[in-house]
Write a protein that holds these residues in place. Structure first.
Motif, PDB file in Angstrom:
ATOM      1  N   MET A 183       4.825  20.759   3.372  1.00 63.19           N
ATOM      2  CA  MET A 183       4.090  21.057   4.594  1.00 63.19           C
ATOM      3  C   MET A 183       2.604  21.256   4.299  1.00 63.19           C
ATOM      4  SD  MET A 183       6.799  23.478   6.671  1.00 63.19           S
ATOM      5  CE  MET A 183       5.603  23.874   7.939  1.00 63.19           C
ATOM      6  N   GLN A 184       2.299  21.752   3.098  1.00 62.02           N
ATOM      7  CA  GLN A 184       0.890  21.919   2.729  1.00 62.02           C
ATOM      8  C   GLN A 184       0.175  20.564   2.686  1.00 62.02           C
ATOM      9  OE1 GLN A 184       3.442  23.361   1.280  1.00 62.02           O
ATOM     10  NE2 GLN A 184       3.073  25.571   1.542  1.00 62.02           N
ATOM     11  N   SER A 185       0.896  19.530   2.227  1.00 61.26           N
ATOM     12  CA  SER A 185       0.291  18.199   2.146  1.00 61.26           C
ATOM     13  C   SER A 185      -0.043  17.658   3.534  1.00 61.26           C
ATOM     14  CB  SER A 185       1.224  17.231   1.414  1.00 61.26           C
ATOM     15  OG  SER A 185       1.369  17.594   0.060  1.00 61.26           O
ATOM     16  N   VAL A 186       0.918  17.756   4.462  1.00 61.05           N
ATOM     17  CA  VAL A 186       0.642  17.234   5.801  1.00 61.05           C
ATOM     18  C   VAL A 186      -0.365  18.118   6.524  1.00 61.05           C
ATOM     19  CG1 VAL A 186       2.788  15.946   6.049  1.00 61.05           C
ATOM     20  CG2 VAL A 186       2.718  18.334   6.738  1.00 61.05           C
ATOM     21  N   ARG A 187      -0.395  19.415   6.195  1.00 58.41           N
ATOM     22  CA  ARG A 187      -1.403  20.286   6.798  1.00 58.41           C
ATOM     23  C   ARG A 187      -2.807  19.827   6.395  1.00 58.41           C
ATOM     24  NH1 ARG A 187       0.435  24.778   5.268  1.00 58.41           N
ATOM     25  NH2 ARG A 187       1.411  25.489   7.204  1.00 58.41           N
ATOM     26  N   ARG A 188      -2.974  19.466   5.118  1.00 61.08           N
ATOM     27  CA  ARG A 188      -4.267  18.964   4.659  1.00 61.08           C
ATOM     28  C   ARG A 188      -4.625  17.663   5.370  1.00 61.08           C
ATOM     29  NH1 ARG A 188      -2.445  21.033  -0.425  1.00 61.08           N
ATOM     30  NH2 ARG A 188      -1.560  18.990  -0.984  1.00 61.08           N
ATOM     31  N   ASP A 189      -3.615  16.800   5.563  1.00 62.01           N
ATOM     32  CA  ASP A 189      -3.853  15.552   6.303  1.00 62.01           C
ATOM     33  C   ASP A 189      -4.353  15.845   7.708  1.00 62.01           C
ATOM     34  OD1 ASP A 189      -3.092  13.845   4.247  1.00 62.01           O
ATOM     35  OD2 ASP A 189      -0.995  13.803   4.874  1.00 62.01           O
ATOM     36  N   MET A 192       0.840  -1.195   0.000  1.00 63.36           N
ATOM     37  CA  MET A 192       0.000   0.000   0.000  1.00 63.36           C
ATOM     38  C   MET A 192       0.873   1.242   0.000  1.00 63.36           C
ATOM     39  SD  MET A 192      -2.724   1.274   2.901  1.00 63.36           S
ATOM     40  CE  MET A 192      -3.900  -0.002   2.531  1.00 63.36           C
ATOM     41  N   THR A 193       0.570   2.213  -0.857  1.00 65.58           N
ATOM     42  CA  THR A 193       1.300   3.475  -0.863  1.00 65.58           C
ATOM     43  C   THR A 193       0.611   4.448   0.079  1.00 65.58           C
ATOM     44  OG1 THR A 193       0.013   4.429  -2.656  1.00 65.58           O
ATOM     45  CG2 THR A 193       1.925   3.078  -3.271  1.00 65.58           C
ATOM     46  N   TYR A 194       1.323   5.575   0.347  1.00 63.61           N
ATOM     47  CA  TYR A 194       0.756   6.549   1.268  1.00 63.61           C
ATOM     48  C   TYR A 194      -0.508   7.206   0.742  1.00 63.61           C
ATOM     49  CZ  TYR A 194       4.592   6.348   4.567  1.00 63.61           C
ATOM     50  OH  TYR A 194       5.490   5.940   5.522  1.00 63.61           O
ATOM     51  N   GLY A 195      -0.741   7.126  -0.591  1.00 59.38           N
ATOM     52  CA  GLY A 195      -1.947   7.737  -1.132  1.00 59.38           C
ATOM     53  C   GLY A 195      -3.150   6.819  -1.114  1.00 59.38           C
ATOM     54  N   ASP A 196      -2.957   5.531  -0.863  1.00 58.09           N
ATOM     55  CA  ASP A 196      -4.069   4.579  -0.879  1.00 58.09           C
ATOM     56  C   ASP A 196      -4.963   4.770   0.339  1.00 58.09           C
ATOM     57  OD1 ASP A 196      -3.140   3.465  -3.211  1.00 58.09           O
ATOM     58  OD2 ASP A 196      -1.968   1.915  -2.186  1.00 58.09           O
ATOM     59  N   ARG A 197      -6.237   4.493   0.137  1.00 57.19           N
ATOM     60  CA  ARG A 197      -7.194   4.607   1.226  1.00 57.19           C
ATOM     61  C   ARG A 197      -7.309   3.300   1.994  1.00 57.19           C
ATOM     62  NH1 ARG A 197      -8.949   9.688   2.830  1.00 57.19           N
ATOM     63  NH2 ARG A 197      -8.200  10.976   1.137  1.00 57.19           N
ATOM     64  N   GLN A 198      -7.383   3.425   3.326  1.00 50.99           N
ATOM     65  CA  GLN A 198      -7.655   2.253   4.149  1.00 50.99           C
ATOM     66  C   GLN A 198      -9.160   2.137   4.345  1.00 50.99           C
ATOM     67  OE1 GLN A 198      -5.305   2.994   7.717  1.00 50.99           O
ATOM     68  NE2 GLN A 198      -3.677   1.748   6.858  1.00 50.99           N
ATOM     69  N   SER A 199      -9.562   1.038   4.941  1.00 49.42           N
ATOM     70  CA  SER A 199     -10.997   0.782   5.109  1.00 49.42           C
ATOM     71  C   SER A 199     -11.667   1.797   6.013  1.00 49.42           C
ATOM     72  CB  SER A 199     -11.204  -0.626   5.691  1.00 49.42           C
ATOM     73  OG  SER A 199     -10.562  -0.752   6.952  1.00 49.42           O
ATOM     74  N   ASP A 200     -10.910   2.445   6.908  1.00 49.15           N
ATOM     75  CA  ASP A 200     -11.517   3.427   7.796  1.00 49.15           C
ATOM     76  C   ASP A 200     -11.544   4.817   7.182  1.00 49.15           C
ATOM     77  OD1 ASP A 200      -8.843   3.926   7.865  1.00 49.15           O
ATOM     78  OD2 ASP A 200      -8.601   3.678  10.030  1.00 49.15           O
ATOM     79  N   GLY A 201     -11.193   4.953   5.889  1.00 57.40           N
ATOM     80  CA  GLY A 201     -11.335   6.213   5.193  1.00 57.40           C
ATOM     81  C   GLY A 201     -10.152   7.136   5.268  1.00 57.40           C
ATOM     82  N   ILE A 202      -9.042   6.691   5.783  1.00 56.26           N
ATOM     83  CA  ILE A 202      -7.849   7.522   5.823  1.00 56.26           C
ATOM     84  C   ILE A 202      -6.730   6.825   5.068  1.00 56.26           C
ATOM     85  CG2 ILE A 202      -8.494   8.562   8.028  1.00 56.26           C
ATOM     86  CD1 ILE A 202      -6.436   6.797   9.394  1.00 56.26           C
ATOM     87  N   THR A 203      -5.748   7.612   4.635  1.00 53.78           N
ATOM     88  CA  THR A 203      -4.626   7.054   3.895  1.00 53.78           C
ATOM     89  C   THR A 203      -3.626   6.416   4.851  1.00 53.78           C
ATOM     90  OG1 THR A 203      -3.292   9.059   3.981  1.00 53.78           O
ATOM     91  CG2 THR A 203      -4.897   8.880   2.169  1.00 53.78           C
ATOM     92  N   ALA A 204      -2.704   5.657   4.290  1.00 52.64           N
ATOM     93  CA  ALA A 204      -1.665   5.038   5.113  1.00 52.64           C
ATOM     94  C   ALA A 204      -0.815   6.106   5.789  1.00 52.64           C
ATOM     95  CB  ALA A 204      -0.797   4.126   4.250  1.00 52.64           C
ATOM     96  N   ARG A 205      -0.560   7.201   5.062  1.00 49.47           N
ATOM     97  CA  ARG A 205       0.228   8.281   5.679  1.00 49.47           C
ATOM     98  C   ARG A 205      -0.535   8.898   6.843  1.00 49.47           C
ATOM     99  NH1 ARG A 205       1.556  12.290   1.482  1.00 49.47           N
ATOM    100  NH2 ARG A 205      -0.357  13.416   2.003  1.00 49.47           N
ATOM    101  N   GLN A 206      -1.837   9.119   6.662  1.00 48.60           N
ATOM    102  CA  GLN A 206      -2.629   9.688   7.738  1.00 48.60           C
ATOM    103  C   GLN A 206      -2.687   8.751   8.944  1.00 48.60           C
ATOM    104  OE1 GLN A 206      -6.229  10.385   5.549  1.00 48.60           O
ATOM    105  NE2 GLN A 206      -5.665  12.485   4.990  1.00 48.60           N
ATOM    106  N   ALA A 207      -2.776   7.458   8.675  1.00 47.15           N
ATOM    107  CA  ALA A 207      -2.776   6.484   9.777  1.00 47.15           C
ATOM    108  C   ALA A 207      -1.469   6.547  10.545  1.00 47.15           C
ATOM    109  CB  ALA A 207      -2.996   5.080   9.229  1.00 47.15           C
ATOM    110  N   GLU A 208      -0.363   6.741   9.832  1.00 41.84           N
ATOM    111  CA  GLU A 208       0.928   6.826  10.504  1.00 41.84           C
ATOM    112  C   GLU A 208       1.040   8.126  11.302  1.00 41.84           C
ATOM    113  OE1 GLU A 208       5.704   6.249   9.619  1.00 41.84           O
ATOM    114  OE2 GLU A 208       4.217   5.664   8.121  1.00 41.84           O
TER     115      GLU A 208
END
Length: 261
Positions: free
Chosen positions: A41-47, A1-17
């Motif tokens: 930083m804009q990307s993680v701010r959106r996360d 799974m890449t960081y852009g993929d969605r997990q079953s709970d609706g968040i990305t792998a990066r967001q889960a981390e």
């Protein structure tokens, strides 16, 4: 799974981390997250904005910390986590308290452990606290005169804070103030999350010459939201292990005594 993929709970792998990092560290900055994931930083701010909306963490200026729900769940676990270490810390801290002393007891599970250690071991104590959980530990103890300073509840442990709380504390003189905390800043300053609770801690510290920090070794490598005070504002730090060398140097230069339980 890449960081852009969605997990079953609706968040990305990066967001889960990101959620996992906040759960482990307590607070993290946009800059550190952007560096960790090699994104802007804009990307993680959106996360963080999305995770805040989902109440999986709380957005702060420049970073993120635990959400209110996370803090409440964490508190239910804290009493059992590192219980032996907290008991050792509390037992050592209780040794500094003589009969007849007037104390301020802050919020936190290690402070609650100290309250337990004071039961039946000292006479004529006057205990002032802004924490309902701490108060319940010593309520009804015949040799303790208990004062609960009112305010607005700020957490799962019934921590009380507000302008009235600070004003009342400013009229009382304490022999000792036992202070809880969440971490240290890069310059060695003691840190915590809630600004209103920090104001309560600072008010109590201004009314004593013996402000004593209680916290286990997990706090050494953690940051929080805001500074409580520099190390020189405290007389002692009681913990279950020695701090890392960088903190030892700062504490020594500031005159903060390190007490290992």
């Amino acid at each position: 799974m890449t960081y852009g993929d969605r997990q079953s709970d609706g968040i990305t792998a990066r967001q889960a981390e990101i959620v996992a990092i906040v759960a482990e560290q307590g607070y993290t900055t946009l800059e550190s997250l952007a560096s960790r994931f090699s994104v802007s930083m804009q990307s993680v701010r959106r996360d963080i904005i999305q995770l805040d909306q989902m109440r999986l963490l709380q957005r702060f200026h420049g970073g993120a910390g635990p959400s209110d729900n996370t803090v409440r769940l964490g508190y239910q676990e804290k009493r059992s986590r590192s219980a032996e270490a907290k008991t050792r810390i509390a037992s050592k801290a209780a040794e500094f308290v003589p009969d007849g002393a007037t104390l301020f007891l802050d919020s936190g599970t290690t402070i609650e452990a100290l309250a337990q250690q004071l039961r039946g071991r000292r006479t004529g104590l006057r205990i002032f606290t802004t924490c309902l959980a701490t108060a319940m530990v010593v309520a009804g103890e015949p040799d303790i005169e208990l004062h609960v300073i009112g305010g607005t509840s700020r957490g799962a442990d019934g921590s009380l804070a507000g302008a009235g709380t600070v004003a009342t504390l400013s009229t009382i003189r304490f022999d000792f103030a036992f202070i809880g905390f969440s971490g240290f800043d890069d310059d060695g300053a003691v840190m915590d999350y809630d600004l209103e609770k920090i104001a309560v801690k600072q008010a109590a510290m201004r009314r004593t010459n013996n402000a004593i920090l209680l916290g286990d070794q997990s706090k050494y490598e953690r940051h929080a939201i805001a500074q409580i005070a520099p190390p020189r504002a405290f007389a002692k730090l009681v913990s279950d292990a020695a701090p890392p060398d960088r903190l030892v140097e700062m504490f020594s230069a500031s005159g903060l005594e390190i007490v290992i339980a």
